[in-house]
Design an enzyme around this catalytic site. Structure first.
Site, PDB file in Angstrom:
ATOM      1  CG  ASP A 175      -1.719  -1.261   1.376  1.00 60.92           C
ATOM      2  OD1 ASP A 175      -2.119  -1.841   0.360  1.00 60.92           O
ATOM      3  OD2 ASP A 175      -1.915  -1.698   2.532  1.00 60.92           O
TER       4      ASP A 175
ATOM      5  CD  GLU B 226      -9.169  -2.503  -1.635  1.00 64.52           C
ATOM      6  OE1 GLU B 226      -9.572  -2.498  -0.463  1.00 64.52           O
ATOM      7  OE2 GLU B 226      -8.643  -3.505  -2.160  1.00 64.52           O
TER       8      GLU B 226
END
Length: 509
Positions: free
Chosen positions: A15, A183
């Protein structure tokens, strides 16, 4: 033109989020239950990175105690505005509270503020500072319309609070029909338009990067006709890089665009012990839309002067006043159970009741496995009694790990799989021993020596599939490190480690 090798941050660094301040780039990644958390990296060329600190380095900043494996700190976003760094993130499954929060700092090396909690449901928050002086926050939440369906929401962000204010807007729910897990959203203003970059498809083989754009920050957003702009889902199993997604864009001072993203290097099939790592690829613009280059193991580097940092030592001799910043513990320590001063030149771990299986903060210091082929060794001095044990460990989570430990009964190679512990091999040993693991793709081999001379294998190779997130679950990669426990007993002694060495090994030809 120089070339570089992906990943740019090997090992469990998922991420990634990036921002540029002048000629300097800063990047942060998820850390889940590991402490210190949210490492902040610095680069001048987008290829060579050094850790300058952690945004979460004080146990009282956040209530990370007791979070389950792969709970904790999810998908941070790092931004810089008006001389200040803002890091927004989500605490998942916290014992005291869960939800979004912001940390701020004047210097990316710290100190960072305590957590300022924010409203908003779901995960993956991101900040966007517009050129009109306003700021915005996006996030992801499940809708319940069908399994895995999510939507991206937008609210104004007041940095002075900090707080989310004003009306909420739902701006996106996926680029393809039946989309799941839209997302990891980030907003940018480029060429007078607002560009939304999202992940989609779930953070495994179907992962992808999608983009959309709008004339107003609140929408409506139209999808990029070339979506997905980046994915390896069509390449199937057997490709050396899979699961590409969760990208964040950055522009260099001379106008090049690049994307940092997560991806995986499986050792076979979809099995991956290294976790999700940080990769880099170029981005071009066509008709006002971003198009990402394929993510390759080796590719042309950005047109920036190469700026490598000094290499970190392969061997930690524990001769400093505190642990080196590359070491992590499971969850924040609330007591000092390690010492580098009680016996200078040694790392002393106190034997405590906590174990790796307990979901607490055991006496374990670990570092990420960063290479498919590696060797990690240590020298242990330990006089065990009762059920005490100390040695070297390969850790995926509390239910999946491998131990090479000294016990009252001698050396033992232990495997804990699905919460069940099995003794794989034993050897006599007393006093000082050298212990280690070699990893070769899928297989790990335990090695030991109790006398001067070469190390010898203990037991059969261990199948690393059990340490992959595809088998063990969760979102992290393997950590290798040093461990000591009194296994439920209070008032144990200690174990001393003389040094710890980690080195990459040549891979298969």
């Amino acid at each position: 033109m120089t070339r570089f090798r992906n990943p740019i941050l090997p090992g469990c660094h998922p991420d990634p989020s990036i921002c540029r301040v002048g000629d300097d780039f800063y990047l942060v990644t998820s850390t889940f239950e590991w402490f210190p958390g949210l490492p902040v990296f610095h680069s001048r060329d987008l290829v060579h990175w050094r850790r300058v600190g952690h945004a979460f380095d004080r146990p009282d900043q956040l209530p990370l105690d007791g979070v389950p494996a792969s709970g904790g700190l999810y998908a941070p976003t790092l931004r810089h505005h008006d001389g200040r760094f803002h890091l927004i993130c989500t605490l998942v499954d916290g014992a005291e509270w869960s939800g979004h929060f912001v940390l701020t700092a004047d210097d990316p090396a710290g100190p960072w503020s305590d957590a300022h909690r924010l409203d908003g449901a779901g995960i993956d928050p991101s900040l966007f500072f517009d050129d009109d002086g306003r700021a915005w926050c996006t996030g992801t939440r499940l809708t319940g319309r069908y399994e895995g369906h999510t939507e991206i929401w937008l609210r104004e962000y007041d940095p002075s609070g900090p707080a989310l204010v004003g009306e909420e807007h739902v701006i996106w729910d996926g680029a393809v029909k039946g989309a799941i897990w839209a997302e990891g959203s980030h907003l940018y203003k480029i060429g007078g338009k607002y560009h939304l970059v999202t992940a989609e498809g779930g953070t495994a083989l179907e992962h992808a990067v999608m983009t959309a754009r709008a004339d107003a920050v609140t929408g409506p957003y139209e999808g990029n006709p070339r979506n997905p702009v980046l994915t390896n889902r069509h390449l199937g199993l057997g490709h050396p890089i899979v699961g590409t997604g969760h990208g964040d864009l950055v522009e260099t001072p001379d106008g090049e665009w690049w994307m940092v993203l997560l991806a995986m290097r499986p050792h076979h099939g979809d099995r991956c012990v290294l976790g999700r790592e940080t990769f880099l690829t170029a981005v071009r613009w066509m008709d006002g839309w971003p198009v990402a280059d394929p993510v390759e193991p080796v590719r042309a580097a950005p047109s920036l002067p190469p700026a490598p940092w000094p290499a970190e030592p392969a061997c930690d001799h524990f001769d400093g006043p505190d642990l080196a910043p590359g070491w992590n513990t499971l969850r924040p320590p609330r007591e000092r159970w390690w010492s580098l001063t009680e016996r200078p030149g040694r790392l002393r771990l106190r034997l405590r009741p906590e174990t790796l299986a307990a979901g607490a903060n055991p006496s374990f210091v670990g570092r990420r496995q960063e290479h498919p082929d590696f060797a990690a060794f240590t020298a242990l001095e330990f006089a065990p009694r009762d059920d005490e044990q100390a040695g070297i460990a390969l850790v995926q989570n509390g239910d999946f790990h491998v131990l090479l430990v000294s016990t009252e009964r001698g050396l033992r190679l232990l495997k804990r799989e699905q919460g069940v512990e099995t003794v794989l091999a034993e050897a006599p040993a007393t006093g000082r021993a050298r212990l280690g693991f070699e990893g070769h793709g899928r297989w790990y081999r335990a090695l030991y020596a109790t006398e001067p001379g070469p190390l010898v294998p203990l037991g059969p190779p261990v199948d690393g599939d059990m340490l992959s997130s595809q088998v063990a679950g969760g979102f992290t990669g393997v950590y290798v490190g040093l461990y000591a426990t009194a296994d439920g007993r209070v008032g144990g002694g200690h174990a001393d480690f003389d040094w710890f060495e980690y080195r990459p090994l040549p891979g298969p030809v």
